[in-house]
Design a protein around this motif. Sequence first.
Motif, PDB file in Angstrom:
ATOM      1  N   HIS A  52      27.496  26.398  66.812  1.00 35.30           N
ATOM      2  CA  HIS A  52      28.290  27.035  65.747  1.00 35.30           C
ATOM      3  C   HIS A  52      29.654  26.367  65.586  1.00 35.30           C
ATOM      4  CE1 HIS A  52      29.012  28.980  69.614  1.00 35.30           C
ATOM      5  NE2 HIS A  52      30.255  29.148  69.217  1.00 35.30           N
ATOM      6  N   VAL A  53      30.000  25.465  66.475  1.00 40.27           N
ATOM      7  CA  VAL A  53      31.307  24.797  66.409  1.00 40.27           C
ATOM      8  C   VAL A  53      31.154  23.464  65.704  1.00 40.27           C
ATOM      9  CG1 VAL A  53      33.206  23.833  67.768  1.00 40.27           C
ATOM     10  CG2 VAL A  53      32.072  25.944  68.515  1.00 40.27           C
ATOM     11  N   PRO A  57      30.534  20.499  71.039  1.00 44.15           N
ATOM     12  CA  PRO A  57      29.738  20.080  72.197  1.00 44.15           C
ATOM     13  C   PRO A  57      28.240  20.320  72.039  1.00 44.15           C
ATOM     14  CG  PRO A  57      31.518  21.591  72.835  1.00 44.15           C
ATOM     15  CD  PRO A  57      31.424  21.630  71.350  1.00 44.15           C
TER      16      PRO A  57
ATOM     17  N   LYS B 118      35.177  21.861  76.657  1.00 43.71           N
ATOM     18  CA  LYS B 118      35.732  21.415  75.376  1.00 43.71           C
ATOM     19  C   LYS B 118      35.849  22.552  74.370  1.00 43.71           C
ATOM     20  CE  LYS B 118      33.322  17.012  75.821  1.00 43.71           C
ATOM     21  NZ  LYS B 118      32.980  15.781  75.162  1.00 43.71           N
ATOM     22  N   ILE B 119      35.788  23.781  74.864  1.00 47.05           N
ATOM     23  CA  ILE B 119      35.844  24.943  73.969  1.00 47.05           C
ATOM     24  C   ILE B 119      36.982  25.866  74.381  1.00 47.05           C
ATOM     25  CG2 ILE B 119      34.626  27.078  73.317  1.00 47.05           C
ATOM     26  CD1 ILE B 119      33.464  24.678  71.901  1.00 47.05           C
ATOM     27  N   ASP B 373      35.340  30.704  68.801  1.00 48.88           N
ATOM     28  CA  ASP B 373      35.408  29.405  69.473  1.00 48.88           C
ATOM     29  C   ASP B 373      36.006  28.320  68.584  1.00 48.88           C
ATOM     30  OD1 ASP B 373      34.125  30.514  71.640  1.00 48.88           O
ATOM     31  OD2 ASP B 373      32.145  29.713  71.123  1.00 48.88           O
ATOM     32  N   SER B 375      36.792  23.869  69.173  1.00 53.02           N
ATOM     33  CA  SER B 375      36.696  22.752  70.109  1.00 53.02           C
ATOM     34  C   SER B 375      38.080  22.187  70.367  1.00 53.02           C
ATOM     35  CB  SER B 375      35.796  21.658  69.528  1.00 53.02           C
ATOM     36  OG  SER B 375      36.448  21.070  68.405  1.00 53.02           O
ATOM     37  N   GLU B 377      38.945  19.185  69.873  1.00 52.61           N
ATOM     38  CA  GLU B 377      39.284  18.336  68.734  1.00 52.61           C
ATOM     39  C   GLU B 377      39.856  19.163  67.587  1.00 52.61           C
ATOM     40  OE1 GLU B 377      36.058  15.872  67.518  1.00 52.61           O
ATOM     41  OE2 GLU B 377      37.229  14.874  65.952  1.00 52.61           O
ATOM     42  N   GLN B 378      39.221  20.286  67.311  1.00 52.00           N
ATOM     43  CA  GLN B 378      39.760  21.175  66.271  1.00 52.00           C
ATOM     44  C   GLN B 378      41.150  21.674  66.677  1.00 52.00           C
ATOM     45  OE1 GLN B 378      36.331  23.840  66.232  1.00 52.00           O
ATOM     46  NE2 GLN B 378      35.967  23.379  64.073  1.00 52.00           N
TER      47      GLN B 378
END
Lengths: 188, 762
Positions: A52-53, A57, B118-119, B373, B375, B377-378
Amino acid sequence: MTDIQHAERVQVKLFASKPAADPLDLVPVFHRWIREDKVPGELLIDVADYTHVWQGPGILLVGHGIDLYYDLGENRPGILFARKRELEGDLKARLIDALKRALTACKELETDGLEFQASEVLVRVPDRLHAPNDDDAFTAFVPILEAAAREIYGADATLVIEREAAGKREPLTARLRIDDAPPVAALA
Amino acid sequence: MSERSWKDALGDQVPADLGKEIDTWQGQIDLKKQGELGDKIFAETRLRRGVYGQRYDNGLRDDGTGQKPLEFPCGELKKGPDTVWDAPGMQRIKIPYGRVTAEQLDVMSDLAEEYSDKILHVTTRQDIQLHFVHIEDTVPMHRRLAACGITTREACGNSVRNVTACQFAGVCHSESFDVTPYADAITQFLLGHPDVQDFGRKFKIAFSGCHDEPCGLVTFHDLGATAKTKDGKRGFELVVGGGLGAVPVEARVLMDFCPEEELLPVSQAVCRVFARLGEKQSRARARIKFLVQKVGIEEFRKLVAEEREQLRPDPRWTDFLEDLRGPDEKPVRDAAPLPDEGPERFRQWAKTNLRPQSQEGYYVATLTLPLGDISSEQGWILADLARKYTGDSIRCTVEQNLAFRWLSGADALAFWEALDAIGLGDAGASTITDITSCPGTDTCKLGISASRGLAGELRKRLTVLQDELDPAVQPLRIKASGCFNSCGQHHVADLGFLGVSRNVGGRKVPHFNVVLGGQWTENAKSYGMVVGAVPSKNVPQAVLMITKKFVDEREEDESFQDFIKRVGKFEIRNLLKPITKPPSYEEDPSYYSDWGDPREYGIGDLGVGECAGEIVPFVEFGIQAAEQTLDEAQDLHDVGEHGKAASKAFRSMLTAAQALVRHLDHEVRDDADDIVKLFREHLHDTGLFNDPFAGGKFASYLFNAHSAGDETHWLGADLDAAHRLIDEARLFVEATHSAYGRIGETPNLTKLQSAATAAPAE
């Protein structure tokens, strides 16, 4: 002065030339890998879904010393192998191990119908203490990466190493290109 | 060359006091590794640093074919009772009132990438959590956080947790005044304060700028403060003793008007009363809500007033008042109106995700984060957007989103385009697609069902339907919790879902209890009621059935809450009846695994005999009868027959208890005294009924109800008492299901009793 040799984490990503029809297809595959102990010498713990991101990942196979992602970064699915604990050898040895294990994981997934290319590898060192994303660290990193790549691709392989994400926030990152790279299965 | 450390690298960027605390934490880790600290003490120590356990950290995991050991290299080293040292854990990062600077977002993104997965996960209490973290990585993480002004101290444990506040504070049209500086002052004042170190349980504080909006959610907090003015003077209405958890309780008014200079001393007095008189032995009754219930609000007020009188004056009570007028953030761009043009998706986004500030020409932009969530990068890109457009104005929200304040209308389109380029340009903030969920079985040790899996599935399906949904349905809120601890705040959702499990044909099936009609507005004014359990895989269908009925049958301008009250839960239960029973395993095995997890649900905990699916054990009839009685209690309650409802609820507990006692081959009569006596002897005192995490909490519901009186006594119960007893009975019956699951169809008492030494939950 850089102490990149002490870098504690390395990541290697190989891109899919034939990705999964749906990234969620990897969820049962990774659960099976846990059951069947598919990554020798590594304790595998659980599977997490981050599809969902955005370009995130993807599907994560969590381990103790390593993680394995079906990574969706760059909008290009691929297998990302991450070494995070239980380090052995110097940075070159860690890179060789990471490359081998990523190739092995790709080879295994090719039996499930996915395909990967060995001609392009994204390599990250997410350890800002020992490997800041600066010119000095990158200069020190290139020969180590090249030596590691030659162990896998052969001494005569034509390699190009490009710097990626030159900046302060992203980790030290290189893109390794290999002319006429053999198939994944031949290298794993 | 010696290896560098973050301590050396950061030097004096880490404030001295925080640096010292982190050195101490490092020292405690070293001592634990040397065997110099006990497991329990170390567990509380790490929890007070926000270092949590995570699912499977007892070193066992069911891989779908049975429970298997996870052979971590640390051997016998533990980080708490039954908690393996090397097992990945969760780091909770306390973000007071949700405010995050661009630099902090950058750093947390770095940490997520280096030490986690990474989250960054935004929680329902405005924290940020990182998962799959090794305990030894927490020390450098804490140093790097401290260097940008964040401490994780008291992010968990029996302490004052993150102080939350409305994300619109200071820029809101309806607020009395900006509560930000007050939330900040109480955060600083109580952090590490000696008066808050001896609680029996956690203590949560929330601030709201007004009564009507939901953002502060003060009514379900241990201490809630709502801004109000009286004769031109600032102050707060203080409420105390609210909470969600297994049995939700609405906070009671402690002070109708607490002048601003009294906010800190009165709060300190409340904490002192809680520390002195709150329950310490039984975790299940240790929250302040139980103390308030026990002594009554009048007596509690008196105790607080007496305590207040005893306090030695502290200059910090009022120092902060010298500089708090006006918002604490300043815009980086000039104010301008929102443009009329722009692509349709932008217009849609502006409609649901932009809210005009009280400062003309500025807007709050809400970024809807799927499952809370983002990431790394975001995170880096968002930090840059903040620097460019809004300044250090980001706030985490209790709906697991991020709010960017001080966005100039002139920049809205460019800002949205930048968001859209990183997948965060979807409309739908605070609508039916903006679903809140706790971690559930994904990572939480206490999770019973996959609340995140469910939330993700609902979001996916409802987003597709969004344009077709009736306007009355679009603003409804959905919230899901993976267990009775209610971190997903399902009690205050229009459509709430609570994870439970059911035994069907000898196998476990993940279910969610459907909780309807909770009220989010007016600071989460009232809680929903349980309608019944639906198999997890049928929940999306249940949502469509309920919302269709609402659209078809609602009266003009009728709210969802009013609709549910009018049609009654009995009718909703009938509506859902066709989907409450899962097909047999042979017909459709997909019902026997949870959302996003292909493993067969809970099979490792439940032996499956040859007769499974063919013979229904007698005990199951008993539990079913208890559920039926409970449903009848609910129906009576719905029509105002509170006494009869309470009496039935008590009987449902007795029926469930009796079924389990009989299952252990003991003869038991129908009368309450005999049932409770034998239940206590054979199920409670042996530990068989104890929940692995909640311990004897659910059994205490039966004992308390019984000690209050018999079924005749309960006929005199009022609305509140009946409501509470029904909730407790439902949890007791759920616990009966669980206990039966653990005991199995053929009890082996010797084995069970030796395994019934439950470890305390975190």
